[in-house]
Design a protein around this motif. Structure first.
Motif, PDB file in Angstrom:
ATOM      1  N   GLU A 113       0.821  -1.207   0.000  1.00 55.39           N
ATOM      2  CA  GLU A 113       0.000   0.000   0.000  1.00 55.39           C
ATOM      3  C   GLU A 113       0.853   1.254   0.000  1.00 55.39           C
ATOM      4  OE1 GLU A 113      -3.065  -0.504  -0.424  1.00 55.39           O
ATOM      5  OE2 GLU A 113      -2.900  -2.663  -0.132  1.00 55.39           O
ATOM      6  N   GLY A 114       2.147   1.124  -0.303  1.00 51.08           N
ATOM      7  CA  GLY A 114       3.017   2.280  -0.301  1.00 51.08           C
ATOM      8  C   GLY A 114       3.800   2.377   1.006  1.00 51.08           C
ATOM      9  N   ARG A 115       4.346   3.545   1.259  1.00 53.32           N
ATOM     10  CA  ARG A 115       5.148   3.776   2.457  1.00 53.32           C
ATOM     11  C   ARG A 115       4.242   3.801   3.680  1.00 53.32           C
ATOM     12  NH1 ARG A 115      10.115   6.357   3.778  1.00 53.32           N
ATOM     13  NH2 ARG A 115      10.040   7.563   5.697  1.00 53.32           N
ATOM     14  N   GLN A 116       4.627   3.024   4.686  1.00 54.01           N
ATOM     15  CA  GLN A 116       3.807   2.945   5.881  1.00 54.01           C
ATOM     16  C   GLN A 116       4.686   2.630   7.083  1.00 54.01           C
ATOM     17  OE1 GLN A 116       1.004  -0.080   4.825  1.00 54.01           O
ATOM     18  NE2 GLN A 116       2.543  -1.671   4.578  1.00 54.01           N
ATOM     19  N   GLU A 117       4.198   3.040   8.235  1.00 56.79           N
ATOM     20  CA  GLU A 117       4.944   2.816   9.472  1.00 56.79           C
ATOM     21  C   GLU A 117       4.812   1.356   9.885  1.00 56.79           C
ATOM     22  OE1 GLU A 117       5.233   4.668  14.015  1.00 56.79           O
ATOM     23  OE2 GLU A 117       3.935   5.589  12.494  1.00 56.79           O
ATOM     24  N   ALA A 118       5.897   0.848  10.487  1.00 55.95           N
ATOM     25  CA  ALA A 118       5.922  -0.551  10.898  1.00 55.95           C
ATOM     26  C   ALA A 118       6.400  -0.637  12.339  1.00 55.95           C
ATOM     27  CB  ALA A 118       6.839  -1.362   9.993  1.00 55.95           C
ATOM     28  N   GLU A 119       6.071  -1.740  12.977  1.00 57.33           N
ATOM     29  CA  GLU A 119       6.508  -1.968  14.341  1.00 57.33           C
ATOM     30  C   GLU A 119       7.986  -2.345  14.346  1.00 57.33           C
ATOM     31  OE1 GLU A 119       4.153  -4.795  16.351  1.00 57.33           O
ATOM     32  OE2 GLU A 119       2.256  -3.721  16.058  1.00 57.33           O
ATOM     33  N   LEU A 120       8.713  -1.774  15.314  1.00 60.03           N
ATOM     34  CA  LEU A 120      10.147  -2.014  15.393  1.00 60.03           C
ATOM     35  C   LEU A 120      10.462  -3.484  15.632  1.00 60.03           C
ATOM     36  CD1 LEU A 120      11.319   1.094  17.451  1.00 60.03           C
ATOM     37  CD2 LEU A 120      11.771   0.630  15.059  1.00 60.03           C
ATOM     38  N   LYS A 121       9.723  -4.112  16.526  1.00 58.23           N
ATOM     39  CA  LYS A 121       9.999  -5.512  16.833  1.00 58.23           C
ATOM     40  C   LYS A 121       9.772  -6.404  15.622  1.00 58.23           C
ATOM     41  CE  LYS A 121       9.002  -5.299  21.788  1.00 58.23           C
ATOM     42  NZ  LYS A 121       8.184  -5.843  22.902  1.00 58.23           N
ATOM     43  N   THR A 122       8.752  -6.080  14.852  1.00 59.81           N
ATOM     44  CA  THR A 122       8.423  -6.928  13.699  1.00 59.81           C
ATOM     45  C   THR A 122       9.479  -6.818  12.616  1.00 59.81           C
ATOM     46  OG1 THR A 122       6.068  -6.667  14.178  1.00 59.81           O
ATOM     47  CG2 THR A 122       6.667  -7.451  11.985  1.00 59.81           C
ATOM     48  N   VAL A 123       9.803  -5.586  12.206  1.00 59.25           N
ATOM     49  CA  VAL A 123      10.773  -5.410  11.119  1.00 59.25           C
ATOM     50  C   VAL A 123      12.175  -5.736  11.594  1.00 59.25           C
ATOM     51  CG1 VAL A 123       9.363  -3.723   9.927  1.00 59.25           C
ATOM     52  CG2 VAL A 123      10.988  -2.949  11.629  1.00 59.25           C
ATOM     53  N   GLY A 124      12.475  -5.477  12.867  1.00 64.15           N
ATOM     54  CA  GLY A 124      13.801  -5.785  13.370  1.00 64.15           C
ATOM     55  C   GLY A 124      14.094  -7.261  13.414  1.00 64.15           C
TER      56      GLY A 124
END
Length: 973
Positions: free
Chosen positions: A941-952
């Protein structure tokens, strides 16, 4: 394999050691640099000699490594030319396109480079004045039409997602029916709407029920207060019955195309409940009742509601009574009924003077009788209407001529006048009202000239009109269809001549998703090249995209070369525009159209979230270019027969070369082109080949056993035409190439919309040692994860980071037997095809057969740091803020960041405590109040905020710095 080194010591270190030792063994020496003696001088000389000896000895391992690999035939990798794309601009009033051949030169002013840097095109290009102006997306499966761009310029303000159903759905299914008379409804009325599909067969009742469903179809009409819904919609036998309430506002006389008429609108809200159908005929039948006359006039008096004498209290011959109603009497051909309550009132004749009795002595009985009284009544009336030129009879005979004849005096009765509204009925001005009228005019009266008696005067009340049509009614005068953003205006006369009829609620025929690209000028000629720049590469296997253009026979497939891999990565699309391009109206725009059809249905009907291409920019007239430093032609002469002869070119970093040998023929200047070979030891004895060291610019020929020996004794018998280029310095930033080396027709300029990338300097001996050492270890076979990584670096020298994961698939999920190579370059452009080709021959074939080998780019996570610190002085605020941002940017640099300056390893992710430790190195900071991180990723859906724990926790994560927020305060004392 690491380079062997001896611990080196500087001359100062050696001199200090001698000084400490001399204090014990030769105390007479004066080791004062300000007042040196002979012992100090000897020590300085010895320290310098020992430093040089240690340096030379330390390089022994390096020299031995070089000697070893030289014996193995290892060479340095040559420089690589920077490459990219250039876009050519054309004058806006250019009448036609311009051809530009391959190797056309252009110049750029690059930072850090002395003088202009030369570049050249790699392919022919036809610069066309055609430009795409709009982009639409259709989804027939969901009946959606979205406008992705109304002004398709070269650069978008925001990235443009393709094949995504998030934009506003512009699709609507409506039809409008217009008729001046049938739809001229002001009061309460019913309207029957009939559809005949073919040969008089009415529309199926199931479809009628769907159209009568208010959740599926909405019927409205246009009034002065806007669009009004009907009071109710129902199914009546084989038609729809639309009911207009008495309190609802009347129809307004206005309509499509500026024609004055009355309009009915039908909107489809749900194609599932009310599907499309085809109608040969449409009929409107209206019926209205209890319509009060618009105007009543008689006996020189304007009447309103209530009881009134239509011809006055004392009717007279040729007296007229007017009934006016544009709504009822304007329905030409309809059956009209006029109803009213009729009564009679006795109005005495005005008393005349009585004749005196003549008295006689003898009189008759009759002389004493009073004069008789007479009833003055209306015997006959004529009904008339105005036909535009005069008043004409409403009935051919004496119908309703006696309607006002007195019967039983005083008894009220209802009268009904029924007639067919004449086709030439026309409005006329009566008194103060201009409308349609019928009138009753008195032709005969009884006892009109009697002098004694009473007028039997008609009394009327509750006059009302009603109307109805016989049969099916009338066809609409205008039919206005609106489907798929296209509009059609049909007239009944034209519709009767058509065989196919009307498509009501016409939906999108193609069910897959399609991108429509419109051009004001046809893109004909070629080769035309379009550059599609995408925000990121899609590594999933997208479906097949079919390219079609609209020509004389409709949409036809285009013959093109698609380097975007079905819109999955940035690349050129090359085609030759067909001469039969035709303008066509789509989405209410008359343009030349090219469409991109999701032929395999990959993006159509997908429920799970998948990555879709996000278009960053679209450029016409683009071509591939590369750095070309210099172009030279040199001639060499071989004086005598010589095996393994070599020639040194004036320049190195050879990017392209052509070697020609003069043929031995009389009076003919003919040249034979020899081929380049990687190693002369692999050549046949008489093969016309040569070997070239591109870095040093050294040309080698064979010895007759391995490769042919060039003929000798011919003056300038060897001609070498070559181009030089390559190096990191030619990696131009966007917009730095702006000058053409020559004029080409109507071409006005050139620029590079993207940075050029891929330029590499010649390989250094140190880099070559590392590469060759790795080759000795893995022997061109990928077994361990390290083997995959080192082979990937061999395949693409421009890779900045690479990491191999075993047991994980391309999505990062655990999968037995899978191998995933994660590669990263600073510009984000990884030549995955080159990596796959290189590794495919050097890895276990079973992995490929099982489709378990993946080459992906890391999950780029933009990290934004929010820091709040305190300093001790107001003077430090600005300086500390700049230092904090600089330190954070340097720390988060993926290639050169982290604590040791070696960058972030793929799979590592920063933490807030690490940022705090970095900020502690700034001495002006007294206190670190708060540090927290925010992560952003580019998803479907384009640029979006993500959770640090998830992406890390993602195994393929790689952090990059974003825009950081730093707040600096002063510590209160």
């Amino acid at each position: 394999m690491s380079e062997w080194k001896l611990k080196e010591r500087t001359g100062k270190d050696i001199l200090k050691k001698i000084g400490r030792t001399a204090a014990s063994y030769t105390p007479e020496w004066n080791f004062d640099p300000e007042h040196p003696d002979i012992g100090y001088a000897l020590s300085v000389v010895y320290a310098d000699m020992l430093e040089d000896t240690l340096r030379q000895t330390g390089r022994l391992g390096y020299k031995h490594q070089l000697a070893l690999f030289n014996c193995l035939g290892a060479d340095l990798k040559e420089a690589v030319s920077a490459g990219g794309y250039a876009v050519f601009q054309m004058s806006g009033d250019a009448p036609a396109g311009t051809g530009i051949p391959a190797y056309a030169g252009m110049t750029g002013e690059l930072k850090g480079e002395e003088g202009p840097v030369q570049f050249e095109t790699q392919e022919d290009l036809y610069v066309t004045p055609a430009r795409p102006v709009c982009l639409y997306l259709t989804n027939g499966e969901q009946d959606r039409i979205s406008c992705l761009s109304e002004n398709l310029s070269q650069e978008f303000l925001e990235p443009l997602p393709l094949f995504r159903d998030k934009e506003e759905n512009l699709q609507c299914h409506e039809f409008y029916l217009a008729h001046w008379e049938v739809l001229d409804i002001r009061g309460e009325a019913g309207l029957e709407l009939r559809f005949y599909v073919r040969e008089g067969i009415p529309l199926d009742r199931k479809l009628l029920k769907g159209m009568a469903d208010p959740e599926a179809v909405r019927f409205t009409y246009l009034s002065e207060e806007g669009w009004q819904e009907f009071d109710r919609v129902s199914v009546l036998s084989d038609c729809l019955l639309l009911r207009k309430g008495r309190q609802q506002p009347p129809f307004q006389k206005t309509g499509p195309e500026g024609e004055e008429t009355c309009v009915l609108r039908c909107q489809n809200l749900d194609l599932q409940k009310a599907p499309p159908f085809q109608a040969e005929e449409i009929w409107l039948r209206g019926s209205g009742s209890r319509l009060k006359p618009q105007y009543l006039y008689g006996a020189s008096t304007e009447y309103g509601e209530g009881v009134y004498f239509p011809f006055g209290e004392r009717p007279n011959l040729y007296e007229e009574l007017y009934f006016g109603s544009e709504e009822a009497l304007g329905k030409r051909g309809a059956r009209i009924s006029l109803r009213f309550q009729l009564g009679f009132a006795k109005i005495p004749l005005e008393a005349a003077e009585q004749t005196p009795v003549e008295w006689k002595w003898i009189m008759k009985r009759s002389d004493f009788r009073p004069d008789p009284e007479y009833d003055i009544t209306i015997e006959e009336v004529i009904w008339e209407y105005y036909n535009g030129s005069g008043w004409s009879r409403l009935f051919p005979g004496k119908e309703y001529s006696d309607v006002f004849r007195a019967g039983s005096h005083g008894l009220e009765q209802q009268k009904t006048i029924t007639f067919c509204c004449p086709p030439d009925m026309a409005p006329i001005l009566v008194n103060s009202c201009d409308t349609c009228y019928i009138r009753a005019r008195i032709l005969k009266m009884e006892n009109l000239y009697k002098l004694k008696g009473n007028y039997i005067a008609p009394v009327i009340c509750e006059a009302e009109f009603s109307y109805d049509y016989e049969g099916d009614g009338k066809r609409p005068e205008l039919i206005f269809l609106k489907d798929n953003l296209e509009t059609q205006l049909r007239r009944s006369a034209d519709l009767a001549e058509e065989e196919k009829g009307l498509h009501i609620f016409a939906d999108i025929k193609e069910k897959e998703k399609i991108l429509y690209m419109g051009f004001e000028t046809p893109p004909v000629g070629g080769p035309i090249r379009m550059l599609w720049q995408f925000q990121e590469r899609l590594f999933e296997e997208p479906g097949s995209i079919s390219w079609e253009y609209y020509g004389k026979k409709g949409f036809r497939e285009m013959n093109l070369v698609d380097e975007t891999c079905n819109l999955s990565c940035t690349g050129l699309v090359t085609f030759v525009g067909a001469e039969d391009f035709q303008k066509c109206r789509f989405f209410d725009r008359e343009l030349y159209w090219i469409r991109l059809r999701d032929e395999s249905g990959y993006y159509t009907g997908r429920q799970k979230k998948i990555r879709r291409p996000v278009l960053q920019a679209l450029y016409m007239n683009a071509a591939r270019i590369c750095h070309m430093e210099r172009e030279e032609t040199e001639y060499f002469t071989l004086d005598q027969y010589e095996e393994d002869c070599t020639f040194s070119l004036m320049r190195g970093n050879v990017s392209k070369i052509q070697v020609q040998i003069r043929k031995d023929q009389d009076d003919q200047d003919e040249w034979e082109t020899w081929e380049e070979i990687g190693n002369l030891s692999d050549a046949a004895y008489d093969a016309p080949v040569y070997e070239i060291d591109r870095v040093a610019g050294i040309l080698r020929f064979g010895n007759g056993v391995r490769g042919r020996v060039p003929p000798f004794g011919r003056e300038e018998g060897i001609r070498v035409h070559y181009k030089c280029g390559g190096g990191r310095g030619a990696n131009a930033e966007a917009g730095q190439i702006q000058k053409l080396n020559q004029t080409w027709g109507f071409v006005t300029g050139v620029n590079n919309p993207q940075p050029l990338f891929g330029g590499l300097d010649p390989e250094t001996p140190k880099e070559a040692l590392r590469r060759c050492g790795a080759t000795l270890r893995h022997r061109n076979r990928a077994v361990t994860a390290r083997d995959y990584e080192e082979l990937a670096l061999e395949a693409c020298r421009g890779l900045q980071k690479v990491r191999c994961f075993g047991g994980r698939n391309g999505a990062g999920e655990q999968e037995k037997g899978a191998v995933t190579l994660v590669a990263y370059t600073e510009d984000g452009r990884v030549d995955t095809e080159a990596l796959l080709r290189y590794l495919r021959e050097r890895m276990e074939p079973g992995i490929l057969k099982r489709s378990q080998f993946f080459v992906v780019t890391p999950v780029i996570v933009t990290v934004q740091v929010h820091a709040r610190v305190q300093v001790g002085s107001f003077q430090d605020i600005f300086q500390v803020k700049q230092k904090v941002k600089k330190q954070i940017r340097a720390f988060l640099n993926p290639a050169e960041g982290h604590f040791h300056g070696e960058g972030w390893r793929i799979g590592q992710f920063p933490r807030a405590v690490q940022i705090q430790n970095v900020l502690k190195e700034i001495p002006q900071i007294v206190r670190i109040e708060k540090v927290y991180l925010t992560a952003f990723v580019n998803g479907p859906e384009g640029r979006q905020e993500a959770e640090l724990k998830t992406v890390g926790a993602h195994p393929y994560v790689l952090p990059v710095g974003g825009e950081h927020e730093v707040l600096v305060g002063v510590l209160e004392t």
